[in-house]
Design an enzyme around this catalytic site. Structure first.
Site, mmCIF file in Angstrom:
data_model
loop_
_atom_site.group_PDB
_atom_site.id
_atom_site.type_symbol
_atom_site.label_atom_id
_atom_site.label_comp_id
_atom_site.label_asym_id
_atom_site.label_seq_id
_atom_site.Cartn_x
_atom_site.Cartn_y
_atom_site.Cartn_z
ATOM 1 N N ASP A 119 31.260 48.837 59.470
ATOM 2 C CA ASP A 119 33.082 49.097 59.057
ATOM 3 C C ASP A 119 34.182 50.179 59.126
ATOM 4 O OD1 ASP A 119 35.146 47.303 57.599
ATOM 5 O OD2 ASP A 119 34.900 49.607 56.361
ATOM 6 N N HIS A 149 34.571 40.135 57.597
ATOM 7 C CA HIS A 149 35.838 40.466 57.663
ATOM 8 C C HIS A 149 35.736 40.804 59.607
ATOM 9 C CE1 HIS A 149 36.020 44.896 57.720
ATOM 10 N NE2 HIS A 149 35.704 44.504 55.853
ATOM 11 N N SER A 180 36.668 43.782 51.844
ATOM 12 C CA SER A 180 35.611 43.249 51.616
ATOM 13 C C SER A 180 35.321 42.886 50.286
ATOM 14 C CB SER A 180 34.685 44.442 51.899
ATOM 15 O OG SER A 180 34.337 45.107 53.753
#
Length: 482
Positions: A308, A355, A89
Site C-alpha cells: 500500500d 482495497h 484500511s
C-alpha cells in the site's frame, strides 16, 4: 438348557461391557486426538487486481503463476465502507474481522461510531484521544473469538503493528491514528489493555512500530512515559528487536513472542537488510511455530503492509516486490501447514486485500516476460506487439506500461520533454510512475474496485461469487469453528 442360556446371557453381558469399555476408550482417544483448527488470514494491503497482475508478470512472466493464483477457491470482494465509496484500511479490515460495516478511519467499532481526529498530546503530537464518551461500542473480532475459545493468536505485519490493519484484529477505537492507545491494548494488565485478549494476551506480535511502545524521553512517541516493551518483557514475552534476536528465538521454548524491528514501518523488501529485519515469510513461519504449540488451534493474521505504501508513493517496483514477498510468505505458510495437516482438512488459509489502488497497465504492450537484471519487464515502456518498436504518445514521447490514475508525478505540459525516457529510468527502484490527476507527494489514493479473495483448506469452498467484505467474517468464523 438353563445353564446354556445363562452362559449365553453372561457372554452377552460380558461382550456388551467389553464393547462399552472399548467405545469409551475410543471416545477418549478421539477427544485427545482431535486435531487443532488453524486459521491464517493473509491481507495484502492495497493489493488490487492490477497490482496482482503486474506483480505476476514482474515475478514470473505473463504465463507464470504466483501462489495466490493457484488457490483452489476464489471470490471477488466489495470493499466500500460505511460512509465512503472508497474505503481506507481501517473499516475494510475491521469488516473482515467483525462483520460490521463501519466508517472510514474507525477501528473495529459499531456502525454508529464517528471517527474523530486525535488532538495534540503533551509533546505536541496528534496522538491524544478525542473520541469522546458514548461514541460507539467495540465490535468483537475473529481474533478475540479465537482467544475466547482457548486458541492462540498472533499478528504479523511489515507495517507498524499498531497500524490500521493489524490494529483492527485486537483493538477498538474511533480513529486509526491513535496508535499509542492501540499499542496499550496489547499489554496484559496495563492501562488500556483489551481484556478480550485473555489474561496473557496475544502469543505473537511481529512487525514495525517501536515508537508507539517507547517513552518520548527515549525517542518514542508515548507521552505517558510507559515503556511498553519493558512491560511486555515483565509479562514473560520473549523480546526480539533485531534480526539477530529473531533468529535466536527457539519457538519450541517460546510461549509468547514480541518483536518490533523498526521505529516506524519495516523496510520495503527491495531495501531490506536481511541481517537487521526478517522477511515476511520468516516472521510468518516463526509465528506458526510458536502458535502451533496450542493443541486447540490458532488464529494468525499476516499483513503485507508496505504494498500500500509504495502504491501511495507511485513507486511501482517497490510495490511489486513487496507483493512478491507477500506471495512468498503465503507459499511458506501453506508448505509449513501441510507438514502436519497434509490435506489442510483442519487449516483454513485465506488471502485477500482490503482495497484497490489506481495502478493501471497502459497501451497495447508487447509481452515482456519477467523482470530481470537485463529485462525491465512490466516496468518498461510500451512497445508495439508486432514490430517491437517503442510506442509514442501524441507528443512523440515514450510512455511506461505502468501508470496511475492519480499521484504526485503528472507532467504539467506537453510530454515532449519525456522524449528521452528509457527503460533504465522506468525500471529504477525509486522511479515514480506518471499519473493522470496530480496529487501531493505520496498522495495517490485508494481505488474502489472489488478485490480478489483466494482460499485453501478447511471450509475454503464456501468462498465464492461476489461478496461483501462483511460476509467474509461469517465464512471464516464458521470454517474456523469460532
Amino acid at each position: 438348557m438353563t445353564r446354556r442360556k445363562l452362559s449365553v446371557a453372561g457372554c452377552s453381558v460380558a461382550i456388551s461391557m467389553m464393547l462399552a469399555a472399548c467405545g469409551s476408550s475410543n471416545n477418549d482417544d478421539v477427544a485427545v486426538a482431535t486435531p487443532p483448527k488453524n486459521v491464517i488470514f493473509f491481507l495484502g494491503d492495497g493489493m488490487g487486481l492490477t497490482t496482482m497482475t503486474a506483480a505476476r508478470i514482474y515475478s514470473v512472466g505473463e504465463e507464470g503463476s504466483l501462489t495466490m493464483d493457484t488457490l483452489p477457491e476464489m471470490a471477488f470482494v466489495k470493499t466500500f465502507s460505511g460512509d465512503a465509496q472508497v474505503t481506507d484500511s481501517a473499516p475494510s479490515m475491521a469488516a473482515y474481522m467483525t462483520g460490521v460495516k463501519m466508517n472510514n478511519e474507525v477501528i473495529s467499532m459499531s456502525a454508529n461510531t464517528v471517527a474523530k481526529d486525535p488532538i495534540n498530546d503533551a509533546n505536541g503530537n496528534k496522538l491524544a484521544n478525542n473520541c469522546g464518551t458514548g461514541n460507539g461500542t467495540p465490535a468483537t473480532t475473529l481474533l478475540e473469538m479465537a482467544k475466547a475459545k482457548g486458541y492462540s493468536a498472533g499478528v504479523v505485519s511489515t507495517a507498524r503493528v499498531t497500524h490500521a490493519t493489524p490494529a483492527a484484529t485486537y483493538s477498538h477505537i474511533c480513529h486509526r491514528d491513535l496508535e499509542n492507545d492501540i499499542a496499550a491494548a496489547l499489554v496484559p494488565g496495563g492501562t488500556g489493555y483489551n481484556s478480550a485478549l485473555g489474561t496473557n494476551g496475544l502469543e505473537v506480535v511481529l512487525g514495525g512500530g517501536a515508537q508507539f511502545f517507547t517513552p518520548f524521553k527515549n525517542g518514542g512517541k508515548r507521552s505517558d512515559n510507559r515503556d511498553l516493551v519493558a512491560e511486555l518483557k515483565a509479562k514473560s514475552y520473549t523480546i526480539a528487536n533485531t534480526g539477530a534476536d529473531f533468529k535466536a528465538v527457539d519457538a519450541a521454548k517460546t510461549d509468547r513472542l514480541f518483536g518490533v524491528f523498526t521505529s516506524s514501518h519495516m523496510s520495503y523488501d527491495l531495501d531490506r537488510d536481511a541481517a537487521k529485519e526478517p522477511s515476511l515469510a520468516e516472521m510468518t513461519t516463526k509465528a506458526m511455530d510458536v502458535l502451533a504449540k496450542n493443541k486447540k488451534g490458532y488464529f494468525l493474521m499476516v499483513e503485507g503492509g508496505r504494498i500500500d505504501h509504495a502504491l501511495h508513493e507511485t513507486t511501482a517496483k517497490k510495490a511489486l516486490q513487496d507483493t512478491v514477498a507477500f506471495d512468498t510468505a503465503i507459499k511458506a505458510a501453506i508448505d509449513k501447514a501441510k507438514l502436519t495437516d497434509p490435506d489442510l482438512k483442519n487449516t483454513l488459509i485465506v488471502v485477500t486485500a482490503d482495497h484497490d489502488h489506481t495502478l493501471v497497465l497502459n497501451g497495447y504492450a508487447k509481452r515482456t516476460g519477467k523482470t530481470t537484471a537485463t529485462n525491465p519487464g512490466v516496468l518498461g515502456v510500451v512497445k508495439n506487439y508486432v514490430t517491437g518498436a517503442v510506442e509514442k504518445d501524441l507528443d512523440g514521447a515514450p510512455y511506461p506500461i505502468i501508470a496511475f490514475g492519480n499521484g504526485e508525478k503528472r507532467i504539467q505540459s506537453s510530454r515532449a520533454a519525456m522524449a528521452s525516457l528509457t527503460e533504465t529510468n522506468t525500471s529504477a527502484n525509486d522511479f515514480h510512475q506518471e499519473a493522470v490527476i496530480r496529487m501531493g507527494v505520496g498522495g495517490e489514493t485508494h481505488g474502489g474496485t472489488d478485490v480478489f479473495l483466494g482460499a485453501i483448506g478447511m471450509g475454503a469452498d464456501t468462498f465464492l461469487g461476489t461478496i461483501d467484505n462483511t460476509k467474509v467474517f461469517g465464512l471464516v468464523k464458521t470454517a474456523g469453528g469460532l
